[in-house]
Design a protein around this motif. Sequence first.
Motif, short mmCIF file in Angstrom:
data_model
loop_
_atom_site.label_atom_id
_atom_site.label_comp_id
_atom_site.label_asym_id
_atom_site.label_seq_id
_atom_site.Cartn_x
_atom_site.Cartn_y
_atom_site.Cartn_z
N TYR A 199 82.71 89.49 7.68
CA TYR A 199 81.43 88.78 7.57
C TYR A 199 81.58 87.57 6.66
O TYR A 199 82.25 87.63 5.63
CB TYR A 199 80.35 89.72 7.02
CG TYR A 199 80.17 90.95 7.87
CD1 TYR A 199 79.51 90.88 9.10
CD2 TYR A 199 80.70 92.17 7.49
CE1 TYR A 199 79.36 92.01 9.89
CE2 TYR A 199 80.56 93.30 8.28
CZ TYR A 199 79.89 93.21 9.47
OH TYR A 199 79.76 94.32 10.26
N THR A 209 85.81 90.03 4.00
CA THR A 209 85.54 90.97 5.08
C THR A 209 85.40 90.16 6.37
O THR A 209 85.59 88.94 6.36
CB THR A 209 84.25 91.77 4.84
OG1 THR A 209 83.13 90.87 4.92
CG2 THR A 209 84.26 92.46 3.48
N THR A 231 81.41 87.27 2.42
CA THR A 231 81.28 88.65 1.97
C THR A 231 82.67 89.15 1.55
O THR A 231 83.64 88.94 2.27
CB THR A 231 80.71 89.54 3.08
OG1 THR A 231 79.44 89.00 3.48
CG2 THR A 231 80.51 90.97 2.62
N THR A 280 78.67 100.23 6.81
CA THR A 280 77.78 99.15 7.25
C THR A 280 78.16 97.88 6.50
O THR A 280 78.92 97.93 5.53
CB THR A 280 76.30 99.49 6.98
OG1 THR A 280 76.10 99.68 5.58
CG2 THR A 280 75.87 100.73 7.74
N LYS A 281 77.63 96.77 6.93
CA LYS A 281 78.00 95.46 6.38
C LYS A 281 77.92 95.40 4.86
O LYS A 281 78.82 94.91 4.21
CB LYS A 281 77.12 94.37 6.97
CG LYS A 281 77.40 93.01 6.38
CD LYS A 281 76.43 91.96 6.85
CE LYS A 281 76.72 90.66 6.14
NZ LYS A 281 75.67 89.70 6.30
N ASP A 325 78.21 89.66 -1.44
CA ASP A 325 78.31 88.37 -0.80
C ASP A 325 77.89 87.29 -1.78
O ASP A 325 77.55 87.57 -2.92
CB ASP A 325 77.48 88.33 0.50
CG ASP A 325 76.02 88.65 0.29
OD1 ASP A 325 75.47 88.32 -0.78
OD2 ASP A 325 75.42 89.24 1.20
#
Length: 156
Positions: free
Chosen positions: A45, A43, A48, A90-91, A97
Amino acid sequence: MHAPEFFAELSLPFTDSTVVGNTYYATPTPGTPLRLRIEFTRTIYADTYGGLRLTVLHADRGEIDAVALSFADHGTFRRRDEAHGTPANTKGYGTFDTYHRPGQPPWEGAVTNGLRDAIEQYTAVWFPGAWTTAAPRRTAHQTPAPLTTHRGGRSR
């Protein structure tokens, strides 16, 4: 990241397969030049992951086709996210992760049935018959939802 354990959880039926690093490689139909590669998709992030990328490779011609399967689209973390109240978009929603509780895999709480079904559908196009001797499915224990009763009629 424990990639071999994640791919083992999927119970893919390909006996001629291996995991190198975080990537799964298989020859689903022996004697053909086609191979399958499955890797985690990142992603935006750091560390993640939001799904899997399946790639069909030809031994001489390279990449033939690819598809991305998101964890969110296949309900992989739906129960976990609902239990933790993680809102969609959302994250942490539908992702995992590299940070995790000691002794637990990073994808703790994943239900892989929908993802496995999507992998089966995709690979059946490129590797006909490879799933005829499929490995047994792993099923998550499901608690039945409580019965709801409706009393009375509708009112405005």
